[in-house]
Scaffold this motif. Sequence first.
Motif, PDB file in Angstrom:
ATOM      1  N   PHE A  17      49.770  33.239  55.237  1.00  0.00           N
ATOM      2  CA  PHE A  17      50.520  31.957  55.222  1.00  0.00           C
ATOM      3  C   PHE A  17      50.838  31.748  53.864  1.00  0.00           C
ATOM      4  O   PHE A  17      50.440  31.958  52.753  1.00  0.00           O
ATOM      5  CB  PHE A  17      49.182  30.734  55.602  1.00  0.00           C
ATOM      6  N   ASN A  18      52.137  31.256  53.836  1.00  0.00           N
ATOM      7  CA  ASN A  18      52.971  30.866  52.797  1.00  0.00           C
ATOM      8  C   ASN A  18      53.284  29.520  52.752  1.00  0.00           C
ATOM      9  O   ASN A  18      54.029  28.842  53.476  1.00  0.00           O
ATOM     10  CB  ASN A  18      54.289  31.632  52.769  1.00  0.00           C
ATOM     11  N   ALA A  19      52.347  28.649  52.059  1.00  0.00           N
ATOM     12  CA  ALA A  19      52.499  27.251  52.311  1.00  0.00           C
ATOM     13  C   ALA A  19      53.750  26.733  51.558  1.00  0.00           C
ATOM     14  O   ALA A  19      54.294  25.716  52.111  1.00  0.00           O
ATOM     15  CB  ALA A  19      51.219  26.760  51.303  1.00  0.00           C
ATOM     16  N   GLU A  20      54.306  27.274  50.587  1.00  0.00           N
ATOM     17  CA  GLU A  20      55.668  26.885  50.097  1.00  0.00           C
ATOM     18  C   GLU A  20      56.804  27.031  51.002  1.00  0.00           C
ATOM     19  O   GLU A  20      57.554  26.088  51.166  1.00  0.00           O
ATOM     20  CB  GLU A  20      56.090  27.882  48.925  1.00  0.00           C
ATOM     21  N   THR A  21      56.889  27.953  51.884  1.00  0.00           N
ATOM     22  CA  THR A  21      57.823  28.069  52.922  1.00  0.00           C
ATOM     23  C   THR A  21      57.692  27.192  53.959  1.00  0.00           C
ATOM     24  O   THR A  21      58.701  26.498  54.418  1.00  0.00           O
ATOM     25  CB  THR A  21      57.577  29.595  53.627  1.00  0.00           C
ATOM     26  N   SER A  22      56.551  26.672  54.247  1.00  0.00           N
ATOM     27  CA  SER A  22      56.297  25.527  55.300  1.00  0.00           C
ATOM     28  C   SER A  22      56.454  24.304  54.693  1.00  0.00           C
ATOM     29  O   SER A  22      57.012  23.429  55.363  1.00  0.00           O
ATOM     30  CB  SER A  22      54.765  25.575  55.799  1.00  0.00           C
ATOM     31  N   LEU A  23      55.898  23.942  53.321  1.00  0.00           N
ATOM     32  CA  LEU A  23      56.000  22.784  52.633  1.00  0.00           C
ATOM     33  C   LEU A  23      56.337  22.804  51.257  1.00  0.00           C
ATOM     34  O   LEU A  23      55.427  23.026  50.554  1.00  0.00           O
ATOM     35  CB  LEU A  23      54.963  21.814  53.183  1.00  0.00           C
ATOM     36  N   PRO A  24      57.598  22.956  50.792  1.00  0.00           N
ATOM     37  CA  PRO A  24      57.731  23.118  49.442  1.00  0.00           C
ATOM     38  C   PRO A  24      56.896  22.227  48.630  1.00  0.00           C
ATOM     39  O   PRO A  24      56.994  20.757  48.854  1.00  0.00           O
ATOM     40  CB  PRO A  24      59.382  22.846  49.194  1.00  0.00           C
ATOM     41  N   THR A  25      56.735  22.434  47.514  1.00  0.00           N
ATOM     42  CA  THR A  25      55.786  21.717  46.596  1.00  0.00           C
ATOM     43  C   THR A  25      56.754  20.555  46.237  1.00  0.00           C
ATOM     44  O   THR A  25      56.100  19.506  45.787  1.00  0.00           O
ATOM     45  CB  THR A  25      55.237  22.542  45.515  1.00  0.00           C
ATOM     46  N   SER A  26      57.987  20.630  46.125  1.00  0.00           N
ATOM     47  CA  SER A  26      58.833  19.721  45.628  1.00  0.00           C
ATOM     48  C   SER A  26      58.955  18.332  46.428  1.00  0.00           C
ATOM     49  O   SER A  26      58.909  17.219  46.032  1.00  0.00           O
ATOM     50  CB  SER A  26      60.343  20.066  45.427  1.00  0.00           C
ATOM     51  N   LEU A  27      58.527  18.731  47.770  1.00  0.00           N
ATOM     52  CA  LEU A  27      58.499  17.629  48.691  1.00  0.00           C
ATOM     53  C   LEU A  27      57.148  16.924  48.699  1.00  0.00           C
ATOM     54  O   LEU A  27      57.011  15.774  48.617  1.00  0.00           O
ATOM     55  CB  LEU A  27      58.782  18.056  50.296  1.00  0.00           C
ATOM     56  N   PHE A  28      56.223  17.844  48.529  1.00  0.00           N
ATOM     57  CA  PHE A  28      54.678  17.399  48.337  1.00  0.00           C
ATOM     58  C   PHE A  28      54.592  16.517  47.424  1.00  0.00           C
ATOM     59  O   PHE A  28      53.804  15.552  47.308  1.00  0.00           O
ATOM     60  CB  PHE A  28      53.687  18.562  48.550  1.00  0.00           C
TER      61      PHE A  28
END
Length: 349
Positions: A17-28
């Motif tokens: 699982f690529n968390a950055e692809t699903s939810l960019p850390t910039s948005l988080f």
Amino acid sequence: MKGLGQAGRSDWKTRSFNAETSLPTSLFEKITDLRIYHPELIEQEAQRRKRRPQLTRDGKLVLVAVDHPARGVTRIREDDLAMGDRYQLLARAHRLFSDPDLDGIVAASDVLDELLLLSSLERQRRRQTFLDSKVIVGSMNRGGLAGCVFEMEDSFTSITVQRLVELGCDGGKMLYRLDPTDPASGRTILACSRALNELRACHLAAFLEPLEVVRDENGYRMKTDAATLVRQCGIATALGESSSNLWLKLPYCENYGSVGRATTVPILLLGGPPRERPADALRDFSDGFASSTRVRGAIIGRNLLFPGKQEDPLPMCRALTAMVHRGVMLEEAISNLKMRSSNSPPRGR
């Protein structure tokens, strides 16, 4: 449905699982700033969100549950804090909305706020967001913190019926754990009865998880035999002034047909403790779906969000929703899971 067969016993490569692809850390990272400077966006996005004209499209539901941390449950297999990583939790939940057949989500008040803020950020870039036309269910009683002496006193500490209405949610979820030796269980059952009445008065669906437990030196253990579940069906469906808007959330067990005959209320299977292999969870669901026409889907949390070590949760979600909404048989679902886990790269929204 067919048995598990060779498809369920074979091993396959899993896509990490690529968390950055699903939810960019910039948005988080923007969520905290929005909480500080623009908390009104939560209500505004709730008003903008497109709702379904009715709860189900085909009389069935698959919902992902992300309310475990609210009662102190963060462990996934050997990782004590897996669900305590809010970035991972939100990224995995967001990833699951890539499945168009996933009906929606069950969340406590904090996660629901975060999802609405993420939806608001997404709406700035496109007209429709991941929450549009999805079912949103608020998790209401989270006060029975895991491992505490007051665990059976599962008070309503999270989202209220009034707040569910304000945010345009579709229903509320609650639970009771019946320990026959603990008076706190009775108080929780009474509180559930009152909440059922409030939800019905506001024309919201109610999702109730009624389970009996026994206590030993390791804590509470759920009783999931058919006879116990049959008795709980009779207790749960008689709570409140009407069962007209009620769905039950129950685990699967042997002789599940007798559980289905205990009620006319629709049943959603719960995911239960984390399984080592996604195919094992799918087999339980398959057997449950085949056991009774009362079984109309699933509410699943840990086994869907964290199907294995670092595994992409989306293939498991697609396999499950295909079984529920498309009538896909078990071996085909496992075959599709195998293929997607090996070959499908993670896709962002």
